[in-house]
Design a protein around this motif. Structure first.
Motif, PDB file in Angstrom:
ATOM      1  N   GLU A 193       0.838  -1.188   0.000  1.00  0.00           N
ATOM      2  CA  GLU A 193       0.000   0.000   0.000  1.00  0.00           C
ATOM      3  C   GLU A 193       0.881   1.248   0.000  1.00  0.00           C
ATOM      4  OE1 GLU A 193      -4.066  -1.391   2.317  1.00  0.00           O
ATOM      5  OE2 GLU A 193      -2.571  -0.207   3.407  1.00  0.00           O
ATOM      6  N   VAL A 194       0.381   2.295  -0.615  1.00  0.00           N
ATOM      7  CA  VAL A 194       1.035   3.597  -0.609  1.00  0.00           C
ATOM      8  C   VAL A 194       0.017   4.608  -0.087  1.00  0.00           C
ATOM      9  CG1 VAL A 194       1.996   5.435  -2.036  1.00  0.00           C
ATOM     10  CG2 VAL A 194       2.565   3.054  -2.535  1.00  0.00           C
ATOM     11  N   LYS A 195       0.386   5.378   0.907  1.00  0.00           N
ATOM     12  CA  LYS A 195      -0.543   6.367   1.453  1.00  0.00           C
ATOM     13  C   LYS A 195      -0.775   7.483   0.434  1.00  0.00           C
ATOM     14  CE  LYS A 195       0.567   5.594   6.324  1.00  0.00           C
ATOM     15  NZ  LYS A 195       1.061   6.206   7.589  1.00  0.00           N
ATOM     16  N   VAL A 196      -2.056   7.792   0.227  1.00  0.00           N
ATOM     17  CA  VAL A 196      -2.406   8.839  -0.733  1.00  0.00           C
ATOM     18  C   VAL A 196      -3.369   9.840  -0.102  1.00  0.00           C
ATOM     19  CG1 VAL A 196      -2.068   7.375  -2.760  1.00  0.00           C
ATOM     20  CG2 VAL A 196      -4.318   7.454  -1.667  1.00  0.00           C
ATOM     21  N   ASN A 197      -3.411  11.012  -0.674  1.00  0.00           N
ATOM     22  CA  ASN A 197      -4.354  12.033  -0.238  1.00  0.00           C
ATOM     23  C   ASN A 197      -5.751  11.717  -0.785  1.00  0.00           C
ATOM     24  OD1 ASN A 197      -2.810  14.505   1.077  1.00  0.00           O
ATOM     25  ND2 ASN A 197      -1.508  13.732  -0.580  1.00  0.00           N
ATOM     26  N   TYR A 198      -6.737  12.268  -0.127  1.00  0.00           N
ATOM     27  CA  TYR A 198      -8.121  12.029  -0.544  1.00  0.00           C
ATOM     28  C   TYR A 198      -8.941  13.258  -0.182  1.00  0.00           C
ATOM     29  CZ  TYR A 198     -12.190   9.095  -1.617  1.00  0.00           C
ATOM     30  OH  TYR A 198     -13.330   8.550  -2.188  1.00  0.00           O
ATOM     31  N   ARG A 199      -9.769  13.734  -1.116  1.00  0.00           N
ATOM     32  CA  ARG A 199     -10.549  14.944  -0.869  1.00  0.00           C
ATOM     33  C   ARG A 199     -12.040  14.700  -1.141  1.00  0.00           C
ATOM     34  NH1 ARG A 199      -7.184  17.521  -5.535  1.00  0.00           N
ATOM     35  NH2 ARG A 199      -7.635  15.973  -7.130  1.00  0.00           N
ATOM     36  N   ASN A 200     -12.851  15.651  -0.783  1.00  0.00           N
ATOM     37  CA  ASN A 200     -14.283  15.555  -1.049  1.00  0.00           C
ATOM     38  C   ASN A 200     -14.522  15.496  -2.554  1.00  0.00           C
ATOM     39  OD1 ASN A 200     -15.935  15.888   1.563  1.00  0.00           O
ATOM     40  ND2 ASN A 200     -14.316  17.405   1.774  1.00  0.00           N
ATOM     41  N   ARG A 201     -15.346  14.580  -2.934  1.00  0.00           N
ATOM     42  CA  ARG A 201     -15.636  14.384  -4.343  1.00  0.00           C
ATOM     43  C   ARG A 201     -16.448  15.545  -4.897  1.00  0.00           C
ATOM     44  NH1 ARG A 201     -18.795  10.132  -6.591  1.00  0.00           N
ATOM     45  NH2 ARG A 201     -19.513  11.786  -7.935  1.00  0.00           N
ATOM     46  N   ILE A 202     -16.425  15.712  -6.209  1.00  0.00           N
ATOM     47  CA  ILE A 202     -17.275  16.685  -6.886  1.00  0.00           C
ATOM     48  C   ILE A 202     -18.581  15.965  -7.238  1.00  0.00           C
ATOM     49  CG2 ILE A 202     -17.576  18.074  -8.970  1.00  0.00           C
ATOM     50  CD1 ILE A 202     -14.564  18.535  -8.983  1.00  0.00           C
ATOM     51  N   GLY A 203     -19.698  16.509  -6.783  1.00  0.00           N
ATOM     52  CA  GLY A 203     -20.985  15.866  -7.035  1.00  0.00           C
ATOM     53  C   GLY A 203     -21.357  14.909  -5.933  1.00  0.00           C
ATOM     54  N   ASP A 204     -22.509  14.264  -6.094  1.00  0.00           N
ATOM     55  CA  ASP A 204     -23.022  13.337  -5.084  1.00  0.00           C
ATOM     56  C   ASP A 204     -22.495  11.936  -5.299  1.00  0.00           C
ATOM     57  OD1 ASP A 204     -24.617  15.346  -3.931  1.00  0.00           O
ATOM     58  OD2 ASP A 204     -26.212  14.988  -5.411  1.00  0.00           O
ATOM     59  N   SER A 205     -22.251  11.235  -4.191  1.00  0.00           N
ATOM     60  CA  SER A 205     -21.801   9.845  -4.268  1.00  0.00           C
ATOM     61  C   SER A 205     -22.950   8.948  -4.696  1.00  0.00           C
ATOM     62  CB  SER A 205     -21.266   9.382  -2.909  1.00  0.00           C
ATOM     63  OG  SER A 205     -20.989   8.001  -2.940  1.00  0.00           O
ATOM     64  N   LYS A 206     -22.643   8.000  -5.593  1.00  0.00           N
ATOM     65  CA  LYS A 206     -23.668   7.057  -6.053  1.00  0.00           C
ATOM     66  C   LYS A 206     -23.805   5.868  -5.113  1.00  0.00           C
ATOM     67  CE  LYS A 206     -22.746   9.589  -9.808  1.00  0.00           C
ATOM     68  NZ  LYS A 206     -21.778  10.690  -9.801  1.00  0.00           N
ATOM     69  N   VAL A 207     -22.852   5.728  -4.204  1.00  0.00           N
ATOM     70  CA  VAL A 207     -22.880   4.580  -3.278  1.00  0.00           C
ATOM     71  C   VAL A 207     -23.036   5.062  -1.846  1.00  0.00           C
ATOM     72  CG1 VAL A 207     -21.653   2.549  -2.457  1.00  0.00           C
ATOM     73  CG2 VAL A 207     -21.426   3.248  -4.838  1.00  0.00           C
TER      74      VAL A 207
END
Length: 231
Positions: A193-207
């Motif tokens: 595993e490699v640690k990555v950044n993660y941000r709020n998505r654009i638009g609504d989540s489908k799941v």
């Protein structure tokens, strides 16, 4: 000798506001970017083409269906694909971090690399409680049953194409990511595993943005884990 290449597969459903940003942030040395429109009703396909992506259409709704459509396309190419990267189309991942996922495969002889969305690198609110809990439960069960060292089911991942074909992927919906990780264990792939950044998505989540979607995804993921536990 056929030229080796790295290709990116991006499943996308109604991501017209984000897909151009995703494509533009992908490093320029990637051979081909493949956007699989999963029955989009907006301008996702047109925007993706404008930004230089190869666009496929998969009319059957489901994340796995879209990924399988991309793999079917790779199978029909004349040249050789060496590495496949999977990436979401909502701009929650950081495509510019792709070299970090590729490096263990290119220089360290790893087969499979997952971009782990570390809590310290996640933007506030970018993962819902069901997502966080589901990741913890799923990775804990895989550690218990298989001795796995996974910490995340992150969609941003890279894998050697020949190894991926050998996994014979089959899930059509929300179980795609966990199926790949379980089969990687069964096939004794060398993974990290490699640690990555993660941000709020654009638009609504489908799941995760709906109760129904979160429950269905959770059932599929846990189902895959127990399915392999009894094999």
């Amino acid at each position: 000798m056929k030229k080796k290449s790295t290709r990116v597969i991006i499943p996308a459903f109604n991501e017209e506001a984000s897909i151009g940003l995703v494509i533009d942030a992908i490093p320029s040395n990637i051979t081909e970017i493949i956007v699989v429109s999963n029955r989009s009703t907006d301008q996702t396909e047109a925007v993706a083409k404008q930004h230089g992506a190869t666009v496929l259409n998969e009319p059957r709704r489901g994340y796995g269906y879209a990924c399988l459509k991309g793999l079917d396309y790779l199978e029909r190419l004349d040249d050789s694909t060496n590495i496949v990267v999977f990436l979401d189309g909502d701009f929650s991942d950081f495509p510019e971090e792709m070299p970090q996922l590729l490096k263990p495969i290119e220089t360290g002889d790893y087969d499979f690399v997952i971009g782990a969305r570390a809590s310290s690198l996640r933007e506030k609110g970018s993962m819902t409680f069901p997502q966080i809990f589901g990741n913890w439960l799923s990775t804990s069960l895989m550690r218990l049953f298989y001795g796995a060292k996974y910490t995340d089911l992150g969609p941003f991942r890279a894998i050697k194409y020949e190894k991926l074909k050998a996994l014979n992927m089959e899930d059509k919906t929300y179980g795609w990511t966990v199926e790949m990780q379980l089969k990687a264990l069964k096939h004794h792939l060398k993974y990290t595993e490699v640690k990555v950044n993660y941000r709020n998505r654009i638009g609504d989540s489908k799941v995760s943005g709906t109760i129904k979607g979160a429950i269905f995804a959770g059932v599929k993921i846990i189902g895959w884990i127990f399915k392999y536990a009894i094999k």
